[in-house]
Design a protein around this motif. Structure first.
Motif, mmCIF file in Angstrom:
data_model
loop_
_atom_site.group_PDB
_atom_site.id
_atom_site.type_symbol
_atom_site.label_atom_id
_atom_site.label_comp_id
_atom_site.label_asym_id
_atom_site.label_seq_id
_atom_site.Cartn_x
_atom_site.Cartn_y
_atom_site.Cartn_z
ATOM 1 N N LEU A 1 -24.196 40.095 -18.474
ATOM 2 C CA LEU A 1 -23.331 40.218 -17.299
ATOM 3 C C LEU A 1 -22.046 39.449 -17.553
ATOM 4 O O LEU A 1 -22.069 38.347 -18.118
ATOM 5 N N LYS A 2 -20.929 40.019 -17.131
ATOM 6 C CA LYS A 2 -19.652 39.315 -17.232
ATOM 7 C C LYS A 2 -18.870 39.534 -15.947
ATOM 8 O O LYS A 2 -18.752 40.662 -15.467
ATOM 9 N N ILE A 3 -18.350 38.446 -15.404
ATOM 10 C CA ILE A 3 -17.561 38.515 -14.174
ATOM 11 C C ILE A 3 -16.252 37.783 -14.400
ATOM 12 O O ILE A 3 -16.241 36.627 -14.842
ATOM 13 N N TRP A 4 -15.143 38.463 -14.129
ATOM 14 C CA TRP A 4 -13.824 37.829 -14.145
ATOM 15 C C TRP A 4 -13.277 37.870 -12.728
ATOM 16 O O TRP A 4 -13.179 38.940 -12.112
ATOM 17 N N MET A 5 -12.961 36.669 -12.173
ATOM 18 C CA MET A 5 -12.446 36.562 -10.817
ATOM 19 C C MET A 5 -10.933 36.464 -10.860
ATOM 20 O O MET A 5 -10.371 35.506 -11.401
ATOM 21 N N ARG A 6 -10.294 37.470 -10.304
ATOM 22 C CA ARG A 6 -8.845 37.602 -10.429
ATOM 23 C C ARG A 6 -8.101 36.413 -9.834
ATOM 24 O O ARG A 6 -7.160 35.874 -10.423
ATOM 25 N N ARG A 7 -8.483 36.003 -8.640
ATOM 26 C CA ARG A 7 -7.735 34.955 -7.929
ATOM 27 C C ARG A 7 -7.763 33.630 -8.676
ATOM 28 O O ARG A 7 -6.740 32.947 -8.798
ATOM 29 N N SER A 8 -8.931 33.234 -9.174
ATOM 30 C CA SER A 8 -9.065 31.938 -9.843
ATOM 31 C C SER A 8 -8.930 32.035 -11.355
ATOM 32 O O SER A 8 -8.842 31.012 -12.033
ATOM 33 N N ASN A 9 -8.962 33.258 -11.889
ATOM 34 C CA ASN A 9 -8.929 33.507 -13.331
ATOM 35 C C ASN A 9 -10.117 32.850 -14.036
ATOM 36 O O ASN A 9 -10.039 32.458 -15.199
ATOM 37 N N ARG A 10 -11.232 32.745 -13.324
ATOM 38 C CA ARG A 10 -12.450 32.167 -13.910
ATOM 39 C C ARG A 10 -13.325 33.286 -14.457
ATOM 40 O O ARG A 10 -13.329 34.398 -13.939
ATOM 41 N N VAL A 11 -14.065 32.961 -15.510
ATOM 42 C CA VAL A 11 -14.983 33.912 -16.137
ATOM 43 C C VAL A 11 -16.390 33.326 -16.141
ATOM 44 O O VAL A 11 -16.586 32.159 -16.494
ATOM 45 N N VAL A 12 -17.346 34.119 -15.731
ATOM 46 C CA VAL A 12 -18.751 33.715 -15.735
ATOM 47 C C VAL A 12 -19.536 34.746 -16.540
ATOM 48 O O VAL A 12 -19.343 35.952 -16.371
ATOM 49 N N ASP B 1 -17.012 29.461 -16.955
ATOM 50 C CA ASP B 1 -16.305 28.501 -16.111
ATOM 51 C C ASP B 1 -17.197 28.007 -14.969
ATOM 52 O O ASP B 1 -16.749 27.843 -13.824
ATOM 53 N N VAL B 2 -18.454 27.779 -15.277
ATOM 54 C CA VAL B 2 -19.439 27.216 -14.354
ATOM 55 C C VAL B 2 -20.347 26.315 -15.168
ATOM 56 O O VAL B 2 -20.437 26.454 -16.386
ATOM 57 N N PRO B 3 -21.033 25.366 -14.526
ATOM 58 C CA PRO B 3 -21.999 24.566 -15.280
ATOM 59 C C PRO B 3 -23.083 25.458 -15.878
ATOM 60 O O PRO B 3 -23.540 26.409 -15.240
ATOM 61 N N VAL B 4 -23.487 25.154 -17.107
ATOM 62 C CA VAL B 4 -24.546 25.930 -17.751
ATOM 63 C C VAL B 4 -25.827 25.791 -16.935
ATOM 64 O O VAL B 4 -26.209 24.689 -16.522
ATOM 65 N N ARG B 5 -26.476 26.924 -16.684
ATOM 66 C CA ARG B 5 -27.706 26.903 -15.890
ATOM 67 C C ARG B 5 -28.729 27.850 -16.499
ATOM 68 O O ARG B 5 -28.400 28.956 -16.903
ATOM 69 N N VAL B 6 -29.965 27.391 -16.560
ATOM 70 C CA VAL B 6 -31.073 28.209 -17.045
ATOM 71 C C VAL B 6 -32.031 28.444 -15.879
ATOM 72 O O VAL B 6 -32.441 27.497 -15.211
ATOM 73 N N GLU B 7 -32.365 29.691 -15.641
ATOM 74 C CA GLU B 7 -33.265 30.046 -14.542
ATOM 75 C C GLU B 7 -34.466 30.799 -15.095
ATOM 76 O O GLU B 7 -34.322 31.642 -15.982
ATOM 77 N N HIS B 8 -35.625 30.497 -14.562
ATOM 78 C CA HIS B 8 -36.840 31.249 -14.847
ATOM 79 C C HIS B 8 -37.189 32.045 -13.593
ATOM 80 O O HIS B 8 -37.295 31.467 -12.501
ATOM 81 N N LEU B 9 -37.359 33.355 -13.738
ATOM 82 C CA LEU B 9 -37.493 34.249 -12.601
ATOM 83 C C LEU B 9 -38.800 35.032 -12.681
ATOM 84 O O LEU B 9 -39.128 35.590 -13.737
#
Length: 214
Positions: A144-155, A27-35
């Motif tokens: 990594l998986k994150i579920w935000m309870r308030r917004s019900n968004r998943v990243v 539930d976020v724009p797809v992003r690719v990062e090089h670190l």
């Protein structure tokens, strides 16, 4: 000639250097990062809305540069962020240690990307965070998986192509001198961040600017 080149690369290789690709989706724009990192030095490259954004962290500076608009800012890092970073083996990829400090528990061993990883989970009032890390001593996060309870968004985030022992010079973690940087203190950033402070891009690695408690 080849032998001399290989010898030169072997001499320059540093066991404190790391590289990985990180993919964010959900539930976020797809992003690719090089670190990349070398000891406490950090550099990332990502494209946000068509703009190539470089983030550099060195000593007490958090630098954000937009190579397209040729603008940049150097923000003083918080003392908390500087102190916390010294406790980690590298500036990025420390999600497992973070949720373990918060009380995460081991769930099971899974298969991901052709190799096994240990899944850890933390559930609290904010939601649920999961990290699956390699089973070896390095404990490198791969999923990594994150579920935000308030917004019900998943990243969801994925680390790929973990590599270390790279021949990286310190100059790779210096900003392009042709792009002027606006320098501000940490206190000024906090006061103006949500009001009238123009930035080339939002800070993508908040823990390196504020500390993990931000």
């Amino acid at each position: 000639m080849v032998a001399l080149l290989l010898l030169s690369q072997a001499v320059l290789a540093d066991e404190t250097t790391w590289y990985a690709e990180k993919y964010a989706s959900g539930d976020v724009p797809v992003r690719v990062e090089h670190l990349w990192s070398k000891g406490q030095l950090f550099r990332s490259e990502a494209v946000i809305a068509g703009h190539p954004i470089v983030t550099i962290v060195r000593a007490d500076q958090y630098i954000i540069i937009d190579r397209l608009s040729r603008t940049g800012v150097s923000i003083q890092r918080s003392a908390t962020a500087i102190a916390e970073q010294k406790t980690h083996p590298r500036p990025f990829g420390n999600e497992l240690a973070s949720i373990q400090r918060a009380g995460a528990e081991f769930v099971r061993t899974e298969e991901f990307g052709g190799r096994k990883c240990d899944l850890y989970r933390l559930t609290n009032d904010q939601g649920r965070r999961e990290v699956c890390a390699t089973t070896d001593d390095a404990k490198l996060p791969v999923l990594l998986k994150i579920w935000m309870r308030r917004s019900n968004r998943v990243v969801e985030g994925r680390y790929l192509n973990w590599t270390n022992m790279l021949p990286i010079e310190d100059s790779y973690f210096e900003p392009d001198p042709r792009i002027p940087l606006t320098t501000i203190s940490y206190d000024e950033y906090i006061k103006r961040a949500r009001k009238d402070l123009p930035l080339p891009a939002p800070p993508l690695y908040r823990e390196l600017l504020h500390g993990s408690g931000s």
